[in-house]
Scaffold this motif. Structure first.
Motif, mmCIF file in Angstrom:
data_model
loop_
_atom_site.group_PDB
_atom_site.id
_atom_site.type_symbol
_atom_site.label_atom_id
_atom_site.label_comp_id
_atom_site.label_asym_id
_atom_site.label_seq_id
_atom_site.Cartn_x
_atom_site.Cartn_y
_atom_site.Cartn_z
ATOM 1 N N GLU A 1 23.124 57.546 7.053
ATOM 2 C CA GLU A 1 24.549 57.211 7.170
ATOM 3 C C GLU A 1 25.385 57.834 6.051
ATOM 4 O O GLU A 1 26.604 57.785 6.095
ATOM 5 C CB GLU A 1 24.733 55.686 7.131
ATOM 6 N N LEU A 2 24.728 58.410 5.040
ATOM 7 C CA LEU A 2 25.453 58.981 3.904
ATOM 8 C C LEU A 2 26.095 60.312 4.286
ATOM 9 O O LEU A 2 25.525 61.089 5.055
ATOM 10 C CB LEU A 2 24.500 59.219 2.726
ATOM 11 N N THR A 3 27.252 60.578 3.714
ATOM 12 C CA THR A 3 27.894 61.876 3.926
ATOM 13 C C THR A 3 27.296 62.871 2.928
ATOM 14 O O THR A 3 26.624 62.487 1.966
ATOM 15 C CB THR A 3 29.415 61.776 3.681
ATOM 16 N N ASP A 4 27.554 64.158 3.170
ATOM 17 C CA ASP A 4 27.060 65.197 2.265
ATOM 18 C C ASP A 4 27.641 65.026 0.865
ATOM 19 O O ASP A 4 26.959 65.275 -0.134
ATOM 20 C CB ASP A 4 27.399 66.593 2.798
ATOM 21 N N ALA A 5 28.894 64.591 0.790
ATOM 22 C CA ALA A 5 29.542 64.392 -0.515
ATOM 23 C C ALA A 5 28.848 63.282 -1.299
ATOM 24 O O ALA A 5 28.647 63.403 -2.515
ATOM 25 C CB ALA A 5 31.013 64.053 -0.311
ATOM 26 N N GLU A 6 28.464 62.208 -0.610
ATOM 27 C CA GLU A 6 27.782 61.097 -1.279
ATOM 28 C C GLU A 6 26.397 61.516 -1.774
ATOM 29 O O GLU A 6 25.997 61.159 -2.884
ATOM 30 C CB GLU A 6 27.667 59.894 -0.334
ATOM 31 N N VAL A 7 25.679 62.284 -0.963
ATOM 32 C CA VAL A 7 24.360 62.790 -1.370
ATOM 33 C C VAL A 7 24.517 63.688 -2.597
ATOM 34 O O VAL A 7 23.729 63.610 -3.545
ATOM 35 C CB VAL A 7 23.672 63.552 -0.215
ATOM 36 N N LEU A 8 25.555 64.516 -2.590
ATOM 37 C CA LEU A 8 25.825 65.396 -3.733
ATOM 38 C C LEU A 8 26.135 64.573 -4.991
ATOM 39 O O LEU A 8 25.641 64.888 -6.083
ATOM 40 C CB LEU A 8 26.992 66.329 -3.405
ATOM 41 N N GLN A 9 26.924 63.504 -4.834
ATOM 42 C CA GLN A 9 27.240 62.619 -5.964
ATOM 43 C C GLN A 9 25.972 61.993 -6.535
ATOM 44 O O GLN A 9 25.795 61.928 -7.750
ATOM 45 C CB GLN A 9 28.178 61.494 -5.511
ATOM 46 N N ILE A 10 25.094 61.517 -5.653
ATOM 47 C CA ILE A 10 23.821 60.922 -6.092
ATOM 48 C C ILE A 10 23.010 61.956 -6.853
ATOM 49 O O ILE A 10 22.483 61.686 -7.936
ATOM 50 C CB ILE A 10 23.019 60.377 -4.886
ATOM 51 N N ALA B 1 17.475 52.630 -9.245
ATOM 52 C CA ALA B 1 18.023 52.870 -7.906
ATOM 53 C C ALA B 1 19.284 52.033 -7.687
ATOM 54 O O ALA B 1 20.296 52.528 -7.167
ATOM 55 C CB ALA B 1 16.982 52.557 -6.843
ATOM 56 N N LYS B 2 19.241 50.770 -8.122
ATOM 57 C CA LYS B 2 20.421 49.899 -7.992
ATOM 58 C C LYS B 2 21.570 50.425 -8.858
ATOM 59 O O LYS B 2 22.721 50.439 -8.425
ATOM 60 C CB LYS B 2 20.074 48.465 -8.396
ATOM 61 N N GLU B 3 21.242 50.850 -10.100
ATOM 62 C CA GLU B 3 22.255 51.407 -11.007
ATOM 63 C C GLU B 3 22.943 52.615 -10.385
ATOM 64 O O GLU B 3 24.167 52.750 -10.446
ATOM 65 C CB GLU B 3 21.603 51.865 -12.319
ATOM 66 N N ILE B 4 22.152 53.512 -9.819
ATOM 67 C CA ILE B 4 22.695 54.739 -9.222
ATOM 68 C C ILE B 4 23.644 54.383 -8.083
ATOM 69 O O ILE B 4 24.737 54.949 -7.974
ATOM 70 C CB ILE B 4 21.554 55.658 -8.739
ATOM 71 N N CYS B 5 23.255 53.428 -7.242
ATOM 72 C CA CYS B 5 24.116 53.011 -6.128
ATOM 73 C C CYS B 5 25.431 52.432 -6.646
ATOM 74 O O CYS B 5 26.483 52.679 -6.059
ATOM 75 C CB CYS B 5 23.398 51.998 -5.247
#
Length: 125
Positions: A47-56, A30-34
């Motif tokens: 608080e995450l944007t849709d683009a950030e969720v897509l990146q994850i 989880a830390k690596e992904i962040c």
């Protein structure tokens, strides 16, 4: 609610904690992904944007084995051991502890609830 790898992750929790709801992702991953997606770990999922969720989502799909694939892989490994009839496979087949734990007492998680033995008297103290 954000949906990543087929799992609805909670929106009120921090990103690092919420990612751990996915089978196969623990604290370190989880830390690596962040870090890879460059999201501050203390941010909340809502608080995450849709683009950030897509990146994850893309990072997890590309770099990690999670959920169904991981469960399938684990089941295949266990089945292989059972087919080989090696010691570990036999322990899996009989539902006993695989990694050398004692079974005289304990091991109830693996063996299930205690079954009474007919004719054995209870020792009174």
């Amino acid at each position: 609610m954000a949906r990543i790898a087929g799992v609805n992750i909670p929106t009120q929790k921090r990103v690092v904690i919420a990612l751990q709801y996915i089978h196969g992702i623990g604290q370190q991953f989880a830390k690596e992904i962040c870090e890879k997606v460059s999201i501050a770990p203390e941010r909340r999922v809502n608080e995450l944007t849709d683009a950030e969720v897509l990146q994850i989502r893309e990072t997890i799909d590309r770099d990690y084995t999670v959920e169904g694939d991981l469960r399938r892989e684990t089941a295949t490994n266990i089945k292989r051991l059972m087919d080989l009839a090696c010691y570990r496979g036999l322990r899996h087949r009989r539902g006993l502890p695989v990694r050398g734990q004692r079974t005289h007492t304990n091991a109830r998680t693996r063996k299930g609830p205690a079954k009474p033995i007919a004719g054995k008297k209870q020792v009174k103290k």
